[in-house]
Design a protein around this motif. Structure first.
Motif, PDB file in Angstrom:
ATOM      1  N   ARG A   1       0.821  -1.214   0.000  1.00 15.42           N
ATOM      2  CA  ARG A   1       0.000   0.000   0.000  1.00 15.42           C
ATOM      3  C   ARG A   1       0.855   1.265   0.000  1.00 15.42           C
ATOM      4  O   ARG A   1       0.482   2.278  -0.614  1.00 15.42           O
ATOM      5  CB  ARG A   1      -0.964  -0.019   1.181  1.00 15.42           C
ATOM      6  CG  ARG A   1      -1.982  -1.146   1.079  1.00 15.42           C
ATOM      7  CD  ARG A   1      -3.121  -1.033   2.070  1.00 15.42           C
ATOM      8  NE  ARG A   1      -4.031  -2.147   1.886  1.00 15.42           N
ATOM      9  CZ  ARG A   1      -4.990  -2.195   0.971  1.00 15.42           C
ATOM     10  NH1 ARG A   1      -5.169  -1.158   0.155  1.00 15.42           N
ATOM     11  NH2 ARG A   1      -5.772  -3.247   0.852  1.00 15.42           N
ATOM     12  N   ALA A   2       1.962   1.219   0.670  1.00 15.85           N
ATOM     13  CA  ALA A   2       2.838   2.392   0.685  1.00 15.85           C
ATOM     14  C   ALA A   2       3.392   2.667  -0.712  1.00 15.85           C
ATOM     15  O   ALA A   2       3.446   3.818  -1.161  1.00 15.85           O
ATOM     16  CB  ALA A   2       3.979   2.176   1.681  1.00 15.85           C
ATOM     17  N   ALA A   3       3.792   1.598  -1.404  1.00 17.82           N
ATOM     18  CA  ALA A   3       4.303   1.772  -2.768  1.00 17.82           C
ATOM     19  C   ALA A   3       3.202   2.248  -3.702  1.00 17.82           C
ATOM     20  O   ALA A   3       3.447   3.057  -4.607  1.00 17.82           O
ATOM     21  CB  ALA A   3       4.891   0.455  -3.268  1.00 17.82           C
ATOM     22  N   ASP A   4       1.971   1.769  -3.494  1.00 17.59           N
ATOM     23  CA  ASP A   4       0.853   2.198  -4.328  1.00 17.59           C
ATOM     24  C   ASP A   4       0.592   3.689  -4.141  1.00 17.59           C
ATOM     25  O   ASP A   4       0.393   4.428  -5.116  1.00 17.59           O
ATOM     26  CB  ASP A   4      -0.387   1.381  -3.959  1.00 17.59           C
ATOM     27  CG  ASP A   4      -1.531   1.571  -4.948  1.00 17.59           C
ATOM     28  OD1 ASP A   4      -1.259   1.739  -6.153  1.00 17.59           O
ATOM     29  OD2 ASP A   4      -2.692   1.552  -4.513  1.00 17.59           O
ATOM     30  N   ALA A   5       0.623   4.148  -2.898  1.00 19.03           N
ATOM     31  CA  ALA A   5       0.421   5.577  -2.628  1.00 19.03           C
ATOM     32  C   ALA A   5       1.563   6.401  -3.210  1.00 19.03           C
ATOM     33  O   ALA A   5       1.345   7.480  -3.780  1.00 19.03           O
ATOM     34  CB  ALA A   5       0.302   5.807  -1.122  1.00 19.03           C
ATOM     35  N   ALA A   6       2.783   5.888  -3.102  1.00 22.06           N
ATOM     36  CA  ALA A   6       3.933   6.607  -3.641  1.00 22.06           C
ATOM     37  C   ALA A   6       3.859   6.694  -5.158  1.00 22.06           C
ATOM     38  O   ALA A   6       4.216   7.727  -5.755  1.00 22.06           O
ATOM     39  CB  ALA A   6       5.227   5.915  -3.211  1.00 22.06           C
ATOM     40  N   ARG A   7       3.404   5.653  -5.796  1.00 27.37           N
ATOM     41  CA  ARG A   7       3.284   5.677  -7.252  1.00 27.37           C
ATOM     42  C   ARG A   7       2.232   6.682  -7.701  1.00 27.37           C
ATOM     43  O   ARG A   7       2.434   7.424  -8.679  1.00 27.37           O
ATOM     44  CB  ARG A   7       2.940   4.287  -7.778  1.00 27.37           C
ATOM     45  CG  ARG A   7       2.902   4.209  -9.303  1.00 27.37           C
ATOM     46  CD  ARG A   7       2.634   2.813  -9.798  1.00 27.37           C
ATOM     47  NE  ARG A   7       1.319   2.308  -9.395  1.00 27.37           N
ATOM     48  CZ  ARG A   7       0.816   1.134  -9.802  1.00 27.37           C
ATOM     49  NH1 ARG A   7       1.525   0.342 -10.586  1.00 27.37           N
ATOM     50  NH2 ARG A   7      -0.372   0.743  -9.389  1.00 27.37           N
ATOM     51  N   THR A   8       1.113   6.712  -6.981  1.00 31.33           N
ATOM     52  CA  THR A   8       0.056   7.675  -7.312  1.00 31.33           C
ATOM     53  C   THR A   8       0.565   9.107  -7.171  1.00 31.33           C
ATOM     54  O   THR A   8       0.318   9.966  -8.038  1.00 31.33           O
ATOM     55  CB  THR A   8      -1.166   7.459  -6.407  1.00 31.33           C
ATOM     56  OG1 THR A   8      -1.669   6.131  -6.601  1.00 31.33           O
ATOM     57  CG2 THR A   8      -2.263   8.466  -6.726  1.00 31.33           C
ATOM     58  N   ALA A   9       1.293   9.373  -6.100  1.00 31.10           N
ATOM     59  CA  ALA A   9       1.838  10.714  -5.887  1.00 31.10           C
ATOM     60  C   ALA A   9       2.867  11.063  -6.949  1.00 31.10           C
ATOM     61  O   ALA A   9       2.907  12.199  -7.448  1.00 31.10           O
ATOM     62  CB  ALA A   9       2.463  10.790  -4.493  1.00 31.10           C
ATOM     63  N   ALA A  10       3.689  10.091  -7.321  1.00 30.51           N
ATOM     64  CA  ALA A  10       4.719  10.342  -8.331  1.00 30.51           C
ATOM     65  C   ALA A  10       4.097  10.611  -9.692  1.00 30.51           C
ATOM     66  O   ALA A  10       4.581  11.472 -10.453  1.00 30.51           O
ATOM     67  CB  ALA A  10       5.662   9.142  -8.411  1.00 30.51           C
ATOM     68  N   GLU A  11       3.022   9.902 -10.003  1.00 34.80           N
ATOM     69  CA  GLU A  11       2.357  10.144 -11.287  1.00 34.80           C
ATOM     70  C   GLU A  11       1.756  11.543 -11.323  1.00 34.80           C
ATOM     71  O   GLU A  11       1.813  12.239 -12.344  1.00 34.80           O
ATOM     72  CB  GLU A  11       1.277   9.091 -11.519  1.00 34.80           C
ATOM     73  CG  GLU A  11       0.595   9.221 -12.868  1.00 34.80           C
ATOM     74  CD  GLU A  11      -0.291   8.030 -13.180  1.00 34.80           C
ATOM     75  OE1 GLU A  11      -0.549   7.795 -14.374  1.00 34.80           O
ATOM     76  OE2 GLU A  11      -0.730   7.342 -12.249  1.00 34.80           O
ATOM     77  N   SER A  12       1.187  11.973 -10.198  1.00 33.30           N
ATOM     78  CA  SER A  12       0.575  13.303 -10.130  1.00 33.30           C
ATOM     79  C   SER A  12       1.617  14.409 -10.271  1.00 33.30           C
ATOM     80  O   SER A  12       1.375  15.430 -10.919  1.00 33.30           O
ATOM     81  CB  SER A  12      -0.169  13.462  -8.799  1.00 33.30           C
ATOM     82  OG  SER A  12      -0.726  14.746  -8.682  1.00 33.30           O
ATOM     83  N   SER A  13       2.800  14.172  -9.698  1.00 31.74           N
ATOM     84  CA  SER A  13       3.840  15.203  -9.733  1.00 31.74           C
ATOM     85  C   SER A  13       4.754  15.099 -10.945  1.00 31.74           C
ATOM     86  O   SER A  13       5.566  15.986 -11.193  1.00 31.74           O
ATOM     87  CB  SER A  13       4.691  15.109  -8.459  1.00 31.74           C
ATOM     88  OG  SER A  13       5.413  13.883  -8.420  1.00 31.74           O
ATOM     89  N   GLY A  14       4.644  13.983 -11.685  1.00 34.30           N
ATOM     90  CA  GLY A  14       5.493  13.794 -12.844  1.00 34.30           C
ATOM     91  C   GLY A  14       6.900  13.354 -12.506  1.00 34.30           C
ATOM     92  O   GLY A  14       7.828  13.553 -13.302  1.00 34.30           O
ATOM     93  N   ASP A  15       7.082  12.725 -11.346  1.00 33.98           N
ATOM     94  CA  ASP A  15       8.401  12.277 -10.902  1.00 33.98           C
ATOM     95  C   ASP A  15       8.655  10.867 -11.431  1.00 33.98           C
ATOM     96  O   ASP A  15       8.242   9.876 -10.835  1.00 33.98           O
ATOM     97  CB  ASP A  15       8.456  12.304  -9.376  1.00 33.98           C
ATOM     98  CG  ASP A  15       9.847  12.011  -8.827  1.00 33.98           C
ATOM     99  OD1 ASP A  15      10.656  11.384  -9.542  1.00 33.98           O
ATOM    100  OD2 ASP A  15      10.108  12.394  -7.671  1.00 33.98           O
ATOM    101  N   ASP A  16       9.364  10.781 -12.549  1.00 28.23           N
ATOM    102  CA  ASP A  16       9.603   9.487 -13.190  1.00 28.23           C
ATOM    103  C   ASP A  16      10.367   8.515 -12.311  1.00 28.23           C
ATOM    104  O   ASP A  16      10.043   7.329 -12.230  1.00 28.23           O
ATOM    105  CB  ASP A  16      10.380   9.694 -14.499  1.00 28.23           C
ATOM    106  CG  ASP A  16       9.511  10.221 -15.609  1.00 28.23           C
ATOM    107  OD1 ASP A  16       8.361  10.589 -15.324  1.00 28.23           O
ATOM    108  OD2 ASP A  16       9.987  10.256 -16.756  1.00 28.23           O
ATOM    109  N   ALA A  17      11.413   8.991 -11.652  1.00 34.26           N
ATOM    110  CA  ALA A  17      12.255   8.117 -10.844  1.00 34.26           C
ATOM    111  C   ALA A  17      11.459   7.506  -9.688  1.00 34.26           C
ATOM    112  O   ALA A  17      11.566   6.309  -9.394  1.00 34.26           O
ATOM    113  CB  ALA A  17      13.460   8.884 -10.318  1.00 34.26           C
ATOM    114  N   ALA A  18      10.654   8.331  -9.025  1.00 38.22           N
ATOM    115  CA  ALA A  18       9.843   7.839  -7.913  1.00 38.22           C
ATOM    116  C   ALA A  18       8.783   6.865  -8.409  1.00 38.22           C
ATOM    117  O   ALA A  18       8.468   5.873  -7.732  1.00 38.22           O
ATOM    118  CB  ALA A  18       9.193   9.007  -7.176  1.00 38.22           C
ATOM    119  N   TYR A  19       8.247   7.163  -9.584  1.00 38.64           N
ATOM    120  CA  TYR A  19       7.236   6.271 -10.159  1.00 38.64           C
ATOM    121  C   TYR A  19       7.840   4.896 -10.432  1.00 38.64           C
ATOM    122  O   TYR A  19       7.252   3.859 -10.100  1.00 38.64           O
ATOM    123  CB  TYR A  19       6.675   6.869 -11.452  1.00 38.64           C
ATOM    124  CG  TYR A  19       5.499   6.100 -12.015  1.00 38.64           C
ATOM    125  CD1 TYR A  19       4.200   6.514 -11.762  1.00 38.64           C
ATOM    126  CD2 TYR A  19       5.697   4.965 -12.790  1.00 38.64           C
ATOM    127  CE1 TYR A  19       3.124   5.814 -12.266  1.00 38.64           C
ATOM    128  CE2 TYR A  19       4.619   4.246 -13.291  1.00 38.64           C
ATOM    129  CZ  TYR A  19       3.336   4.675 -13.036  1.00 38.64           C
ATOM    130  OH  TYR A  19       2.270   3.960 -13.525  1.00 38.64           O
TER     131      TYR A  19
END
Length: 426
Positions: A108-126
């Motif tokens: 769940r933590a990775a899922d939340a992090a991926r959602t946030a990264a997609e919203s911010s456009g952070d490719d590396a975090a995604y």
């Protein structure tokens, strides 16, 4: 930016596709396939043995119990089994179900992090978050996402009809590097590996599955008398999404020789199949001997209409019979409960495209006419109707299902419209 999400592939440009589908749309005649068994005769079942009472067990031989022939990457050998509570004295047809491409780890933590990264456009975090969600085996303390349990509703229904049904896990395949035709081949290989295990258990009462069954809730060992009660000469296969391509590959004439000795696949169904539409070897998918059904929803946001065209090309000379079911208002994910929002599972979603200004209506992003979107329960009820009729007809020889399979009768007409097309029938 690369996204670890399903994308619809481009339409397949094979010249025969449109012609085949046009001919199929006009064909609603039916004749039983050669060699179809009379009801229950092939399995030794009787009506008394098909009581409707169902039990469930699991087996898990390990997250790295098998390795992909193409790459050596690890894959689990695990499954959920639904079966008639009273196995009786006869043999029951086996149905193997396989899920498609989806996240492998319920992080769940990775899922939340991926959602946030997609919203911010952070490719590396995604990419970092996606790597955790598509790992295999999963990190310590992170549960595997149980896509194999997503067809429990279907497994229970089919078991009540008299089948032994196993839904197998493919998280290792989903996390692997194999793609395109190699991915279809890998899924086919995985099904064959499970069929070998069941053949050994059924014929000899031994092998890796002997003593491996446990209660799905408590983990306590359960002794089930499957030996000599599973008919490996009367097997059905169902694959969803990329597994739809895998089961088509398995049933293709060119791959029948890979079936384990003593196994005969008599019916194959592809649900919302995600094919490699750019394949250069259509013979790897061509089916001429095995009854073949394909289902797709008109609101599928992940697999386009080319799935029907590809399947029609694969089955254009199928003497066993070809069936196409277009379910109005059905999407891609609702066929698997673990991929659907009501599960509360990681990465679950409604993939249908809503129609602006028309609440409750959906399309498939291909300018199709909108339809009322089915609920999760409604979509699964329709799937149970048509898959149940198909396997009942070709594994038990029950001709009472003919009118459903040819579209002469629509059991779920109160819920939605289902366009039924048949072709290639003898």
């Amino acid at each position: 930016m690369k996204r670890h999400q399903r994308r619809r592939t481009s339409a397949r440009a094979l010249g025969l596709s449109a012609a085949v589908l046009s001919a199929a749309a006009a064909a609603f005649t039916y004749a039983p396939a050669a060699g179809a068994a009379a009801p229950h005769d092939a399995t030794g079942l009787s009506a008394a043995h098909v009581s409707g009472a169902v039990r469930t067990v699991r087996y898990d031989l390990g997250n790295e119990a098998w390795h992909l022939p193409q790459t050596g990457e690890p894959v689990e050998l695990a499954g959920v089994v639904h079966y008639p509570a009273d196995l009786g004295r006869g043999r029951h047809p086996l149905i193997v179900m396989l899920h498609g491409w989806h996240e492998t780890c319920a992080d769940r933590a990775a899922d939340a992090a991926r959602t946030a990264a997609e919203s911010s456009g952070d490719d590396a975090a995604y990419e970092a978050a996606s790597a955790k969600l598509f790992a295999w085996p999963c990190a310590a303390g992170t549960p595997a996402l149980p896509s194999d349990a997503g067809y429990d509703y279907l497994g229970r229904s089919l078991a009540a009809q008299g089948f032994v049904v196993v839904s197998i896990g493919a998280n290792g395949v989903n996390a692997s590097s194999v793609w395109g035709d190699d991915n279809a081949a890998a899924r086919s290989d995985l099904v064959n590996q499970h069929l070998r295990l069941w053949q050994e258990l059924s014929s000899k009462g031994g092998g890796a599955l002997a003593g491996a069954f446990v209660d799905p809730d408590t983990g306590a060992r359960r002794d089930v008398g499957f030996a000599h009660h599973v008919d490996m000469g009367d097997v059905g296969i169902m694959g969803h999404s990329r597994a739809g391509a895998g089961v088509t590959w398995l049933a293709a004439d060119s791959h029948r020789g890979q079936w384990p000795k003593g196994v005969n696949v008599r019916a194959v169904a592809a649900v919302a199949p995600a094919y490699n539409v750019m394949t250069e070897d259509m013979s790897a998918y061509t089916i001429t001997k095995t009854p073949f059904a394909v289902l797709r929803g008109t609101c599928d946001g992940q697999v386009g209409g080319e799935a029907f065209a590809f399947a029609a090309d694969a089955a254009k000379e199928d003497r066993g019979g070809f069936y196409r079911f277009a379910i109005h208002g059905a999407n891609h994910n609702y066929f698997n409960t673990q991929w659907s929002p009501q599960s509360g599972q990681v990465a679950a979603s409604d993939d249908a495209t809503p129609v602006e200004g028309h609440p409750g209506q959906c399309t498939d992003r291909e300018d199709a006419a909108p339809a009322r979107e089915l609920t999760e329960a409604q979509q699964r009820r329709v799937a149970v109707t048509y898959l149940g009729a198909f396997f009942d007809r070709y594994l038990l020889g029950d001709t009472r299902q003919d009118q459903v399979l040819t579209g002469a009768r629509h059991p779920d007409a109160a819920l939605t419209q289902v366009d039924v097309t048949t072709a290639g029938l003898s």
